[in-house]
Structure formats: structure tokens, C-alpha cells
Enzyme design. Structure first.
Site, mmCIF file in Angstrom:
data_model
loop_
_atom_site.group_PDB
_atom_site.id
_atom_site.type_symbol
_atom_site.label_atom_id
_atom_site.label_comp_id
_atom_site.label_asym_id
_atom_site.label_seq_id
_atom_site.Cartn_x
_atom_site.Cartn_y
_atom_site.Cartn_z
ATOM 1 N N GLN A 257 -13.244 -44.150 -10.296
ATOM 2 C CA GLN A 257 -14.601 -43.645 -10.050
ATOM 3 C C GLN A 257 -15.052 -44.006 -8.640
ATOM 4 O O GLN A 257 -15.102 -45.196 -8.289
ATOM 5 C CB GLN A 257 -15.519 -44.286 -11.099
ATOM 6 N N SER B 266 -20.149 -46.061 -6.115
ATOM 7 C CA SER B 266 -20.862 -47.069 -5.317
ATOM 8 C C SER B 266 -20.372 -47.103 -3.873
ATOM 9 O O SER B 266 -19.208 -46.838 -3.592
ATOM 10 C CB SER B 266 -20.639 -48.465 -5.907
ATOM 11 N N SER C 60 -12.450 -49.968 -9.549
ATOM 12 C CA SER C 60 -11.346 -50.492 -10.357
ATOM 13 C C SER C 60 -10.240 -49.458 -10.392
ATOM 14 O O SER C 60 -10.516 -48.255 -10.425
ATOM 15 C CB SER C 60 -11.766 -50.733 -11.804
ATOM 16 N N GLU D 164 -20.941 -44.411 -19.484
ATOM 17 C CA GLU D 164 -20.520 -45.775 -19.136
ATOM 18 C C GLU D 164 -21.225 -46.789 -20.026
ATOM 19 O O GLU D 164 -20.647 -47.780 -20.436
ATOM 20 C CB GLU D 164 -20.845 -46.054 -17.670
ATOM 21 N N GLU E 155 -31.402 -57.334 -12.596
ATOM 22 C CA GLU E 155 -32.724 -56.866 -12.164
ATOM 23 C C GLU E 155 -32.929 -55.409 -12.570
ATOM 24 O O GLU E 155 -34.015 -55.029 -13.038
ATOM 25 C CB GLU E 155 -32.867 -57.012 -10.642
#
Lengths: 373, 396, 373, 396
Positions: D115, D118, D150, D233, D366
């Protein structure tokens, strides 16, 4: 097993019935007003709840006129009562009922006496309480200050006489009958035969009393304190659900308030500092629901562990919720005229009641083999 | 400019005053009047207003000398709001007539002052306040509700912030007044708190007339004037060198030492963690006062108040848990009006409840943390949606 | 007394000198690179610090060539070293110096031997370390695994031979001389006469070693372990300042990062959740400064209390600061290539070193009469 | 519409497949191909794509039957990203050709997926990502840097979100692609973490050509497509009924039981507090799975992940403190590429360090708290300054 952690449909119906009644009859303003009246307990409400909806005889077997329900249903009721901090002797009466049931099953006493009392409780004729300090935890080796004369008792144990004092007893003020541990056995004493003095209590919605027995006539119910331990365990399990309900209510009230309270042109609930604390509280409460449900859905040794976990966890969550409720209401939460303090006082008292969280953790250490040293 | 008065001169003046007005024979009020008129009241105030324009640091010299001579004081505890908040504001923004009128009876304790700032809808966000003042000839007509007012029931005067223009952004429409608490339309009601007592009041203002001569600062400048008041409120915190185990931790430690039956070994480490935290707070206060003495004022004042509240709440919570059955009981729910607040001498339950106010009164813990984050650490302020909006259009 | 909690002018000058040097010579990238090199300690930097600025002989009396300074100056240096997690044996050498000074004053040993060593340390010729596990707290009754043969020693105690093993010793890898507690006395052993094996250490910037003594020649320095306890107390006092420095640096780095890191179009440091946590950390650090200063500014019984307080408080603050530093840096803080982990590893190790916070609290309980039961 | 297949039919089909392809004699890949082609792979997928359009709830029936017969599985651990994230997105947004091309080798484990979402500058705020895709005839040219990937070093395909229009607000300018990890310009570098290992990668994309036929969904619809990926996910979390003392608390409890020398009475209550917290988290996960089974999906997934991270960090921190000297040592700093992550079997220091990632990876604590506060409690969202601004004008 995991389905047991949910609420069943009948449980949800019971819960809704109690909630409806409390919305009508135990709005916080009237609960607050009652704290300064001469009658700290709402006996009228209790009559409707106990007799009408039948929560007084919830645990009483059907053949004795009760609902034959389990602790699970009692917990559902306690959850609603916790949300309203309703001044009714549900927990005390439940503890007494559990004691009577345990005494009846132990075969160590007078089944007929227990049956008779259970029948009256289920019928809503009488309310019972156990004469023991509210702070005692289920695992305490109890040594009270009430003694029985003559000792050994005469042939007819109905003729026992009790003398002595028990302090800080919960839900005994509105009780008709007291179950009194004394000299290793448990006795039934008519409340009218004892001297009850109300205590100025931190929790204004569950007023304690000190009880003086002065040669009060008692009937022996059971030999040994085993039924007492079982009753306190049941009470502690159900108290966890009361604490859960209280925490839920505090969170709900606070979330509503911070959505509408504006400072600096914004709802204060839009500030991340408060949001994160409320979210953390929600996580704690979601967990409290699981552990509280588990504590009333299991039995035997596993229940002893589950109750210790539930008391350690739910006590802390209820206190945290009530403290956040006061703080996040700001000035208004610190006033007498806002309900937050009723919850704060109930939460802190309930955390001490039936053993403090630390006490329950210590008990757990024995149960799961994690000794202190 | 007259030459600076030395400490020696000062001591002489004090002795002269004491000689002329023997505290043993002079009435309390006469003595205080004389002390004020001699400029020996608040030494750093200007001559003619109770001072001599001296450095603040010399004040203890005077206090010590008068105390040693057995002279009466002006009961600073009772008139703290006047001394600490009203007086510096009058001095800073009042005209000569106002200063002459109010400062002498204020310092002498003849007239108690209170503060009408907070409102039910304006706590942390004080500038959002809604009490209205409308001009009517030479007067203003004031309507509104104030809250958390200490001493309102004994006060003769109040410092008041009111909204004189709702059509401009909130900070711009405020004006600062002195209000006569005996005027028609002022109603004081005790505000009972969760302990059962009422330390504070609500004050309802209904068509109260305030002469324009009691305005401090210009119309619309009320926020700026109020800053002076509030800055002086915070100076008091810090306190200096208290002995070890002062305050709430001392109560808890004594309970542990003197009542072996409450010692729960499981809570021993928690007790000690709080003991360490209390000692750390104590040493930090000591360090703060050393910094102040060395002329390095730090932002530790907000931190000290924050830590104090958090500690008091944790310590009193643990005390109740330790006490068990004793913790289930309370001493007295009777509605009372205490003169001062003290954590000792009441039941543990009182301490637990009263400590809840420590993180709300005089700046909530959340506001204190904001102050530290923004003023000390320089983190960005919150996004403000209220800066450029007329007050009347703000969400409430 | 309260002025002692501030920094004096000479202390600020010393601090600035050390900070300047470290900025030049111990940037975090080079500190990180060294952790994977064959030389985990920066002996070059240590030479400049120790000999050049004179921090090695800080405690050594002037008549022996040292600075004749107190723990206060040592603490100021430790604070800067903590900010840089600099890989130099300052703390170990300081502990050894304190031990030598205590031995010298006790009169229970060979003053000449101590004097000689102190002179070499002050001159920057030799670095010393105490052969004791880094986790031992000052109040431990130490029983090591090193024994002395022959026993009882012959007339000339210089002829003692030491055999045994000490594990997890700090700052011994770059040391020339080891001070070894053995059989109730303290011996001086040349490091070259012992077998030192580096340990894979959690704190990569203060690498421990295991030490094996195999009939190693030792000279007796002092009889009894009293000087050892005093040395460990001094070390613990100074370690609190190292922890303070580390915490300060973590807060500073984090505040800088959250001011510049943008998510959702805003600096993440503008979110109140993070702001409140950073403000709370600042409060803790302000307190850590006061307690750390106090621990090096007092003496006697009061120092024993002050050090226990400082270790309990500063250990926790440093760990909290380093953990927040990792968390608030998000992903980047979890990588090897960002310095946050150097601080995290140092902070957690330092909290265990010289006694855990819980251990120090337990000691405190004795000192201030708050027994466990 | 064909009549619904019953559980009995399903079992028959499985037995038929097993009869036709004896796992004892059929090669692994042949068996998996046959299972896929028979619609017995993921039963809820449509016929022709490895499924039979059955309810998800029947999947365990198939898994049990195949396992009982000793049939090989598709190593779901190794191809988790493909199964859990890529496949549902391809199914939801792919055209027929794309589904035929990718789903079979994906399920059979022939092709590993990763994936590429990010970026160093876009973590919690994924929609701010900067990797650019520029149209060039029938291809797109992709440039940028992705991180926390990953399996990138073993993957044949990647799901990729890239910015195709920087001139519109950030959510509107994104497009979703499938990228060939063997294409020129794709460079994978291990990303070492503070434990010393590299579980993840950085992926550098330099002028990588992606045919337009590998686009999933419309141009500019990438954010919508990515939501499908991300929702899938989160489904995985929750996990159901683990036994008591599973995970990190079990390690700590064992250390306490088996090494009496580490028992510090001062930390006993803390140990038990964490034990209770772990048990509460376990019961909560049990309750969550009961809710899911009863068709009452709750928001407890985010709560479970939050609690898990917090617990792991506290437990591993206490473990180190208890162990004392042992806690000062580490096992191995060597740079390695572990196949899976396990907290057991490594040193306590590893557990302490690795647990720090639990509150960062897959949604920071958070962000999880924000989700709970806004979606569960209904608290107001943060004030957004980035909604209506062109991506290129956002502060970075």
C-alpha cells in the site's frame, strides 16, 4: 459466553421500564430537594419500583412470588438507578435477598423463615437490609460488635436477644427487617426493635445509619457467615452496574453541556483538550460495560475474579466520570444547584462501598496467583 | 523631585507616628487614618494617597515595625479584593477625585470592596460578558447578573465591567465602573456550593444607576482597565517557603502515621508518589520566590496554581479511599457562610469536595495550561472565531 | 536556602562552556553514528571536557589539582550532557571521584592511594569507574560476587588478589582504573588487569560492560562500604540533573517540531490536546529543576531525603518527556534516523540506574516515617 | 437470480472439489487455483471472481472443511494487505478486466500487494499527500516518496494514491492507481525503526509510468476510493475472544510469578491495576465480537486499538522497571528484516521500544481519540482551515 456480555431483549425492556419511571419520578431536582428533607429515601418511588415493576423481588424464586431472575436483571435495574442516583433501597434490599437465598440453599438454618421473608419482599410488603458497615468487602472476615444473649442460645433460637452496635449501614433506614450477623450466625431482627440513627453521609442519596441493638429479639436465620460473603459478592457485582450507569450519565450530561456551552465564540466541546479526555472516558466506560456485564453473568470461582475486576475497574471509572463532570461544567458544576455533585458524592462513596478498588486488587492477587512478595 | 527616602528615614517616620499616636491609647480607626495620612500605609503608593513612592521591597520594614509596636492592622484578609484588585486599578485609571474618595477608606478597611466580573455565561471567556450599561444623562443604567462574588454581602463598593456597546467585537464594547453596592436594584444572594456552604454570591443588577463620575477609564476601554485588575490578582500566587508537609499532604501523612489501621500497603506507593509530588511543588514554590526576589519573575505562577489544584484533588481522593468507612460520612451539610476557607478542621469529605473548586476558581486548570502552552512554550493560539465579530452576533 | 535553588553566575558560565563544546562535538547525528561504531565512548570529547574544561576533576580539591567544586557544578555539567546524551564517562568518573573523596575522609584506608588517584583524575591522565551494577541504589546493602584472596589479606594489603564477576557496570569501558567493592572493602584495580566485555545495552549512549576478575592484583583503598554508599548518593543526586537536562531537551525538540509540522492545514502544536500535554510536561520539568537543584545543594540526612525525592521525581519526568517526544513526532519519532530514540533509551535506563523510582520512594518511606504497614 | 445456496449445498461443493483435487497429490498452487475457480475462495465475492455471493458468515464453514482435509491455505498472513485492502477496492471500483487480471493471483498468493498511501508529510492528514501523477498520453508519470510500506520489498503490485490536480482543495485532486512494483523508477529502501529492525520501507517513485488502464475509479475520485481501502483496514481490529493473560500482560505476570526476586511490593498494586486493565480490554474485545456477530457493529474498534497501545506501553514500561539490571540490557541492535512482529521471544527492552509504535502506526492515538470524540460522542470537529483552499496553497 461472549453473547452474555450483551443485553438480552427482556433485559432491555426491564431497563426501559425502570428508566421511564425514573424519568417521571426521580428527576434530579427532586432528588436534590429530597436530600434536605426529613425523608432522605423516596419510599413512594420504591413502592412503585419494588411492587409495581417488581424489582424488589427480582431474585426471589417464582414459587415464592418473585421474578426468579438473575443478577443480570438486577444489574440492569442498578444501571438505571445509578443514572438517576435514585434514593431507593434497591441495593440494600438486593443484598438482603441474596443473603436469604444463600441461607435457604445452605441448609444451615431455618428455610421457613427465609421463605417467609422472601415472600414478603417479593410481595412488596417488606424491605430488608443487612446490618453491616457499607464499606466491608466480600472477602473480609467479619467480626461485628453485636453479640447474642444468652449464649449458647436456648433450644428455641427464636428467642435470641441481640445487643451491640453496627455503624454506617446502607439502606437500613427504610427497611422493615434487618439481617444481623452476630456471634457467627445471622439473625432476623425487626427494624422497629432496633434504634436507627441517620448519619450525615457523603453520598446524600444513599443515607447511612448507625444501628443500636439493645436486647433486641432476633430469630436465627443461618449458622455461619458463608451466606453473608455470597450476598456481599452479589451486591458488589450489581454495584458495578450501578457505577456503570452513573458514569454513563455523567458522560452524557457533560457531552451535552460542552456542546452548548460557548467560550471564545466556540462550543467548549470543540477544544481538543476536552475532546480527548471525554473520548478516553468513553473508552473506559465501554470497558466498564463489558466487565460489569461479565461480573453478573458468571458464577463460582470465576465470579469471584470477575467481581474483583469489576469493582476495581468500575469504581475508578465512575469516580473519573463524576470528577470530569464537575470540572467540565466549570463554575456551575461546583454549585449545589447543579446535579453534578450528587453524582460525585455517590461515585466516591460507591468506590469505598463493599471494598475499595485497592482492596479488590489485593483480593485478585490471591485469586490469580500474583502475590505481593 | 524630592530626594529618595532611605530605610533609616522610613524607620524614623514610623517611630514618629507611633510616638504621636500610641497604639495603646489611640482607637483602631484613628490609628489607621493617621498611618495612611503619614504615607505609611502602602509605601509604594504616591504621597497623599497613603504612600511615599518607595520601592515595594520596603513594605515589610513598615509591617514589622508596626506589628512590633502592637499597632492594629487593616485586616488585609478581609479587604483583600479591595487592596489587591480595586486599589491598583483606581490608582492606575482613576482621576484625582476618585483616588481621594476611595483609597483612604479602602485601605483603612472602612469600606469593603468586591469584584463584579464573572457571569454565568462568561467565565474563562470573561470578555463575553453580557451585563449592559446604557447611558442615561449623567448616569448609566446597569442590568445583568454577576456570579462568584466573594464578600458581596459585606461590600460597600464593587468594581464592575459592563457592556456599553454590543455592536462592536466583544473586547471593544466594555466599560469599567465603580458600583455602590447599597444602590437600589442591587440584590445579593448567597451561592451555595457542593460542600453545602456559600463562600460566594450571585449579584443581580436591575436598573442600577451608576453616575458617570464612577467610571474608571474611557468608555469602551473596560477590557484594558480590567487587565490591570486581573494581573494584580495573579501576583499573589507563589507564596514562598512553606515548611515540608504543609497543607493537604500533611493531613494525609498524619492520618497514615497516627491511624495504623488505615495503612493499606497497596496504596503505600501512591501515598509516597503524592508525598514526592507535594515536596516537588514545595521546592518549586521556594525556587519561584527566590527567582522573584532576584528579579527574575517566571511564569511558574500559573504552573504553581495548576499543580496545587491537581495535588489537592489527588491527595484528598486518596485520603477518602484510605479511610474506608470513615470516608463514607460527612460532617455537616448545613448552609453556612464561612469567613475563610481552610482544608483542615473539617472532615475528609469536605477536603475532597472543596478541592474540586481549586481547578475552577481563579482560572480553570485548562486555561492555565493554555497560558503555559502559549505564553511560555510559544505554541500557536487557538483559532479565534470571535475576534472580529460584533458581540451581539456571537454564538452563546 | 531558596537562593541555592537558582543557578549562580559561575554555574551558568560553566554550563555555557560545556554546551558550546557539545554543540560542536556531540551533535546528535554523530552521537547516533557512534552507537554503531567500535568505540561507543567518545574518548576525544571526554579528553577535551575532562582535561580542557576540567569537568573530570570538578570535585577534586584544589590542593590535588582539581577545581574544588561541589556537586552543584557537577550537576550543571550533567544537565548539559543529558541534553546531548553525550557518550562520555562523566557520571562513572564522578562516582569514582566521590568514592575516593569519601574514602580519603573516612580515614579508614590509604589516603595516599586516594590522593594519588585523585591527582591523576584531575590532571586528566586517568579515568576511574566503580565496579558495581549500574542498577544498584545508594541504600542497597551491597553483596557482590568478587572475593579477595588470600583472606584475611597479608600484611601488605597491596598484595590482595581479586577474583569474581560484576555485571552491567556503567562507564567502565573507557576507564583506566576500577574501584572494586569486594569482601567488605574497596580495592583499586587497574582496568587492564580485568576482562571487560561490552554489553548490548538499552541505552546506546552509555554502554555497560561485564567485568571478570581473575586473580587480578588490587590495592586496598578503604575498609567498609560506607564510602560506596556516599558515592552512590552523590551519583544519584547528579543523575537527577542529567535527567532534567534530557527532559528539557526533549520538550524543546518537541515544541519546535509541533510548531512546524502541519496537518490539516494547521501546525499540530495548535491542537489543544497536544498543547495541554506539553504544558503539563513543562510544569513537571519546572518542578524537576527545583528538586534536582535541591538534591545537590544540601547535605547530611536532608540530602538523603532530597536525593530520594529527586530520583523519584526526575526519573519519571525524563521518561515522560522522552515518551512524549517519540509520540508527538509521530512516524518520524519511531525511526532510527531521528534522535528521539536516543533520549528514550537513555531516559528509561537512567530511571532504572542507581535504583528505580519505586525503590527511592520506599527509601523515603523510612526516612520520613511513613511505613508501609 | 439463482436460488441461494444453502450450507448443505456448500458442503457438497467443497467435498466435490476435494474429491476432484486430492490435497495429498495436487500441487499447492493447482489446488488454490481450483478452489478459486470453484467459487470457494472468498465465498461472499461474486461468482467468477472466487466466490458464490454467499453471506460472509459462511466463510468459516469452508475454512474448517478445507483445513480438516489437510488442504493448503493461501498464507493469509503474508498476503494480508492484498486480501484486506487491495481486493475490496478492486472489487468495488475496478472494471471487469481489472478484476479478472488481479483478483485470482492475489487470492492465490502468487502476487503480493503493498500500500503506497502515507508520505513523510502526510501521515494523519493523508489527503495532504504530495506524490504527483501527471497525464502523458495513455500513461501517467508518477513522482514522489511514500513511507511506512510493509512488504514493499516483496510486493509485485501496489495500491497508490497520487495527486493529479494540485489546484483544487486537497481531497478533490487525488486519483487512485495500481502500480507495478517492478516498473522502472520504483526504488524500495528499508526504513529502520528504533528497535534496530526494519519492518517497513520507504518507496521512492521517480518518473514511474503507470498505464491509465491501472487507474481505479475516476480521475479526481481517489479520496473516495481510498476510503474503501481504509475502512477495510479497520475491520480487522477487535479479534474476538483471546484467553485471559494473552499478550503483554501474560509476559509480565509470568515474570512476576517465575522470578520472585523481581517482585517489588511497591509496584504490586500497579501490576494488578494493569492486570485489571488488560482483563477489561479483553472482555471488551469479547463483547465487541459478540456485537459484531449480532449485527450491532460498534465504534469500539478505535477504542480497542487505543486501549491496546496504551496498555502495551504501560505494561512493557513496568516490566523494565521491575527487572532492574536485566532491564538495562538489550538483545540485539542488528538491522534485520523480520517477517512478522511478535512481542514475545525478544528482550523486555524490545517490547518497551516496539510498543511505542502501537500508538503511531495505523492511526495515532490522537486521531483515534478524535474519531471517538466526533463520531461517537458527536462533539464538534476541529475548525478546518484546509477545506476550501487549493492544495498547493496549504501551509506545509
Amino acid at each position: 459466553m461472549s453473547e452474555a456480555l450483551l443485553y438480552s431483549e427482556p433485559e432491555e425492556e426491564l431497563s426501559a421500564a425502570v428508566a421511564d419511571l425514573l424519568a417521571d419520578r426521580a428527576a434530579w431536582a427532586s432528588v436534590l430537594a429530597r436530600t434536605e428533607s426529613a425523608e432522605p429515601y423516596d419510599t413512594g418511588l420504591w413502592k412503585t419500583l419494588g411492587g409495581g415493576i417488581g424489582v424488589a423481588g427480582l431474585l426471589v424464586p417464582e414459587e415464592l412470588g418473585g421474578a426468579g431472575a438473575s443478577l443480570r436483571e438486577a444489574a440492569v435495574v442498578a444501571e438505571e438507578l445509578g443514572k438517576a442516583v435514585a434514593p431507593v433501597p434497591f441495593l440494600g434490599n438486593l443484598t438482603a435477598t441474596a443473603l436469604l437465598l444463600a441461607a435457604r440453599e445452605s441448609g444451615n438454618g431455618t428455610a421457613a423463615l427465609a421463605d417467609d421473608l422472601l415472600r414478603r419482599i417479593a410481595a412488596g410488603e417488606q424491605t430488608a437490609a443487612v446490618a453491616i458497615p457499607f464499606s466491608r468487602s466480600p472477602d473480609t472476615t467479619y467480626r461485628g460488635k453485636v453479640s447474642v444473649t444468652p449464649w449458647p442460645p436456648r433450644e428455641d433460637p427464636h428467642e435470641a436477644r441481640l445487643t451491640g452496635r453496627v455503624t454506617s449501614v446502607a439502606d437500613a433506614l427504610p427497611a422493615d427487617v434487618l439481617l444481623v450477623p452476630a456471634d457467627g450466625s445471622i439473625y432476623v431482627v425487626q427494624a422497629a426493635d432496633a434504634q436507627r440513627t441517620p448519619v450525615t453521609t457523603l453520598d446524600m442519596t444513599r443515607v447511612l445509619c448507625d444501628i443500636e441493638f439493645d436486647d433486641a429479639p432476633g430469630q436465627m436465620l443461618a449458622i455461619g457467615y458463608a451466606p453473608l460473603a455470597q450476598a456481599l459478592l452479589s451486591a458488589a457485582a450489581v454495584l458495578a452496574s450501578e457505577q456503570l450507569g452513573l458514569a454513563e450519565q455523567c458522560l452524557k450530561t457533560t457531552v451535552e453541556y460542552v456542546k452548548t456551552r460557548h467560550q471564545f465564540g466556540r462550543a467548549v466541546g470543540s477544544y481538543q483538550g476536552l475532546k480527548h479526555r471525554l473520548a478516553q472516558l468513553w473508552v473506559q466506560i465501554a470497558q466498564a460495560r463489558a466487565v460489569a456485564r461479565y461480573a453478573v453473568s458468571t458464577s463460582g470461582d470465576e465470579q469471584v475474579i470477575a467481581v474483583a475486576v469489576a469493582q476495581a475497574h468500575c469504581s475508578a471509572v465512575a469516580v473519573q466520570a463524576a470528577e470530569e463532570c464537575v470540572q467540565m461544567h466549570g463554575g456551575i458544576g461546583f454549585t449545589w444547584e447543579h446535579p453534578a455533585h450528587l453524582y460525585l458524592k455517590r461515585a466516591k462513596s460507591a468506590s469505598i462501598a463493599l471494598g475499595s478498588p485497592a482492596r479488590h486488587r489485593r483480593r485478585l492477587a490471591e485469586l490469580v496467583d500474583l502475590p505481593a512478595s | 523631585m524630592p530626594p529618595l527616602i532611605t530605610q533609616h528615614d522610613l524607620e524614623n517616620r514610623i517611630q514618629d507616628l507611633l510616638a504621636a499616636h500610641d497604639p495603646g491609647t489611640t482607637s483602631r480607626l484613628d490609628f489607621l487614618h493617621a498611618r495612611f495620612d503619614a504615607g505609611l500605609a502602602w509605601l509604594h503608593y504616591p504621597p497623599g494617597l497613603g504612600g511615599l513612592g518607595l520601592p515595594r521591597g520596603l513594605q515589610p520594614v513598615a509591617e514589622k515595625a508596626f506589628a512590633a509596636a502592637g499597632a492594629p492592622d487593616n485586616e488585609p484578609q478581609r479587604i483583600g479584593i479591595g487592596l489587591g484588585m480595586a486599589a491598583p486599578t483606581i490608582l492606575g485609571f482613576g482621576n484625582d477625585e476618585q483616588k481621594q474618595r476611595w483609597l483612604r477608606p479602602l485601605w483603612c478597611g472602612e469600606q469593603v470592596w468586591c469584584q463584579l466580573f464573572s457571569e454565568p455565561g462568561a467565565g474563562s471567556d470573561l470578555a463575553a460578558l453580557a451585563t449592559r450599561a446604557v447611558r442615561d444623562g449623567e448616569d448609566w443604567i446597569v442590568n445583568g447578573q454577576k456570579v462568584w462574588t466573594s464578600m458581596a454581602h459585606e461590600a460597600r463598593w464593587a468594581i464592575l465591567v459592563a457592556r456599553t456597546d454590543p455592536d462592536v467585537p466583544k473586547h471593544q464594547g466594555l466599560t469599567y465602573f465603580v458600583l455602590d453596592m447599597t444602590a437600589p436594584g442591587v440584590e445579593v444572594r448567597p451561592l451555595r456550593q457542593l460542600t453545602g456552604e456559600a463562600e460566594f454570591n450571585e449579584v443581580f443588577l436591575t436598573d442600577v444607576r451608576v453616575p458617570d463620575g464612577q467610571r474608571l477609564g474611557a468608555v469602551g476601554e473596560g477590557w484594558k482597565v480590567a487587565q490591570t485588575t486581573l494581573m494584580n490578582e495573579r501576583v499573589a500566587i507563589g507564596g514562598g517557603a512553606a515548611p515540608r508537609e504543609s497543607g493537604m499532604i500533611g493531613v494525609l501523612a498524619s492520618a497514615w502515621r497516627e491511624q495504623p489501621e488505615v495503612r493499606d500497603p497497596a496504596l503505600h506507593d501512591r501515598l509516597l508518589t503524592l508525598w514526592v509530588a507535594a515536596e516537588a511543588a514545595r521546592l518549586t514554590a521556594m525556587r519561584l520566590s527566590a527567582q522573584l526576589a532576584a528579579g527574575q519573575p517566571g511564569p511558574e505562577g500559573s504552573a504553581a496554581k495548576y499543580a496545587f489544584a491537581s495535588l489537592n484533588q489527588q491527595i484528598s481522593g486518596l485520603e477518602l479511599e484510605l479511610l474506608g468507612e470513615q470516608g463514607l460520612r460527612y460532617d455537616d451539610w448545613t448552609m453556612r457562610r464561612p469567613e475563610t476557607v481552610s482544608f483542615v478542621g473539617r472532615s475528609p469529605g469536605y477536603r475532597y469536595l472543596r478541592a474540586k473548586g481549586n481547578s475552577i476558581e481563579g482560572g480553570t486548570s485548562e486555561i492555565l495550561l493554555n497560558i503555559i502552552a502559549e505564553r511560555v512554550l510559544g505554541l500557536p493560539g487557538e483559532i479565534r472565531v470571535d475576534k472580529d465579530v460584533a458581540w451581539k452576533d456571537l454564538p452563546r
